[in-house]
Design a protein around this motif. Structure first.
Motif, PDB file in Angstrom:
ATOM      1  N   GLN A 177       0.822  -1.208   0.000  1.00 40.32           N
ATOM      2  CA  GLN A 177       0.000   0.000   0.000  1.00 40.32           C
ATOM      3  C   GLN A 177       0.860   1.265   0.000  1.00 40.32           C
ATOM      4  O   GLN A 177       0.590   2.204  -0.752  1.00 40.32           O
ATOM      5  N   VAL A 210      -6.397   6.253  -1.162  1.00 42.02           N
ATOM      6  CA  VAL A 210      -6.253   4.926  -0.560  1.00 42.02           C
ATOM      7  C   VAL A 210      -5.899   3.938  -1.665  1.00 42.02           C
ATOM      8  O   VAL A 210      -6.189   4.168  -2.839  1.00 42.02           O
ATOM      9  N   TRP A 211      -5.282   2.835  -1.277  1.00 40.57           N
ATOM     10  CA  TRP A 211      -4.925   1.798  -2.245  1.00 40.57           C
ATOM     11  C   TRP A 211      -6.172   1.099  -2.751  1.00 40.57           C
ATOM     12  O   TRP A 211      -6.343   0.881  -3.936  1.00 40.57           O
ATOM     13  N   ARG A 212      -7.059   0.717  -1.802  1.00 42.08           N
ATOM     14  CA  ARG A 212      -8.332   0.083  -2.149  1.00 42.08           C
ATOM     15  C   ARG A 212      -9.406   0.612  -1.203  1.00 42.08           C
ATOM     16  O   ARG A 212      -9.116   0.987  -0.067  1.00 42.08           O
ATOM     17  N   LEU A 213     -10.653   0.612  -1.646  1.00 41.89           N
ATOM     18  CA  LEU A 213     -11.764   1.108  -0.828  1.00 41.89           C
ATOM     19  C   LEU A 213     -11.866   0.401   0.513  1.00 41.89           C
ATOM     20  O   LEU A 213     -12.153   1.030   1.529  1.00 41.89           O
ATOM     21  N   LEU A 232     -10.243   1.827   3.572  1.00 40.31           N
ATOM     22  CA  LEU A 232     -10.872   2.973   4.223  1.00 40.31           C
ATOM     23  C   LEU A 232     -11.975   2.519   5.165  1.00 40.31           C
ATOM     24  O   LEU A 232     -12.139   3.069   6.246  1.00 40.31           O
ATOM     25  N   GLN A 252      -9.533   9.517  -3.897  1.00 45.13           N
ATOM     26  CA  GLN A 252      -9.031   8.641  -4.943  1.00 45.13           C
ATOM     27  C   GLN A 252      -8.763   7.263  -4.368  1.00 45.13           C
ATOM     28  O   GLN A 252      -8.121   7.121  -3.336  1.00 45.13           O
ATOM     29  N   SER A 253      -9.300   6.234  -5.049  1.00 50.17           N
ATOM     30  CA  SER A 253      -9.008   4.853  -4.717  1.00 50.17           C
ATOM     31  C   SER A 253      -8.255   4.274  -5.906  1.00 50.17           C
ATOM     32  O   SER A 253      -8.792   4.208  -7.013  1.00 50.17           O
ATOM     33  N   GLU A 285      -9.671   0.669  -7.502  1.00 51.50           N
ATOM     34  CA  GLU A 285     -10.981   0.742  -8.141  1.00 51.50           C
ATOM     35  C   GLU A 285     -11.079   1.871  -9.166  1.00 51.50           C
ATOM     36  O   GLU A 285     -12.119   2.050  -9.781  1.00 51.50           O
TER      37      GLU A 285
END
Length: 185
Positions: free
Chosen positions: A18, A61-64, A67, A89-90, A93
């Motif tokens: 991440q 974030v790297w992925r939703l 969060l 921003q993700s 996704e």
């Protein structure tokens, strides 16, 4: 400014993947929550990240799921960011609320979340109706049993007791007893 947020659920997991992705995306500051589940209410790293972002900044974030686990929570959080002029921003996704396409995807997610909430509410109402048809009590349990209501009616009918006295003996408030006398037995 791009501000990153990274989280792993257990201490055995590593943040490196991440962190590398967030740095490659241009994050100048990255806040982390190592070993904290996505459903945890208190997440110091997320609190710091949210305090750091402001008008014109982007939370990345790297992925939703890093969060949060709940779609409702994600929608609410991203909406709150948008209201303060902060983008989101993700990376995995490809959601970026700083552009029209990303906002569209986000609004579609919001519509799906609202649809899901409506379906849950509808199923709950239908379940309650079905339970009532079967004669089951729906809602909070009665404060008084049928026997206690019969006892109260007899004591009051005899004129030996006042409403306050019977309520005190039964360990309930007068208004509770009054509702029970009106509604049952």
């Amino acid at each position: 400014m791009k501000i990153g947020y990274a989280r792993v659920s257990t201490d055995e997991q590593i943040l490196d993947l991440q962190l590398d992705a967030l740095k490659a995306a241009g994050c100048e500051v990255i806040h982390t929550d190592p070993g904290i589940t996505g459903t945890a209410i208190v997440r110091p790293g997320l609190t710091q990240a949210l305090a750091a972002v402001g008008q014109g900044d982007v939370l990345v974030v790297w992925r939703l799921d890093r969060l949060g686990r709940s779609l409702g929570f994600l929608i609410e959080l991203i909406d709150r960011l948008g209201q303060q002029g902060t983008g989101f921003q993700s990376l995995s996704e490809a959601i970026d609320t700083t552009n029209a396409g990303g906002r569209l995807i986000f609004h579609m997610m919001g519509a799906l979340a609202e649809f899901e909430r409506s379906l849950i509410a509808e199923r709950t109402r239908e379940g309650m109706k079905a339970a009532k048809r079967r004669g089951r009590h729906v809602g909070r349990p009665h404060a008084l049993t049928d026997e206690q209501v019969i006892f109260a009616k007899r004591a009051l009918a005899n004129g030996n007791e006042t409403l306050s006295g019977v309520a005190s003996v039964l360990g309930v408030d007068r208004s509770t007893l009054r509702r029970a006398l009106r509604g049952r037995a």
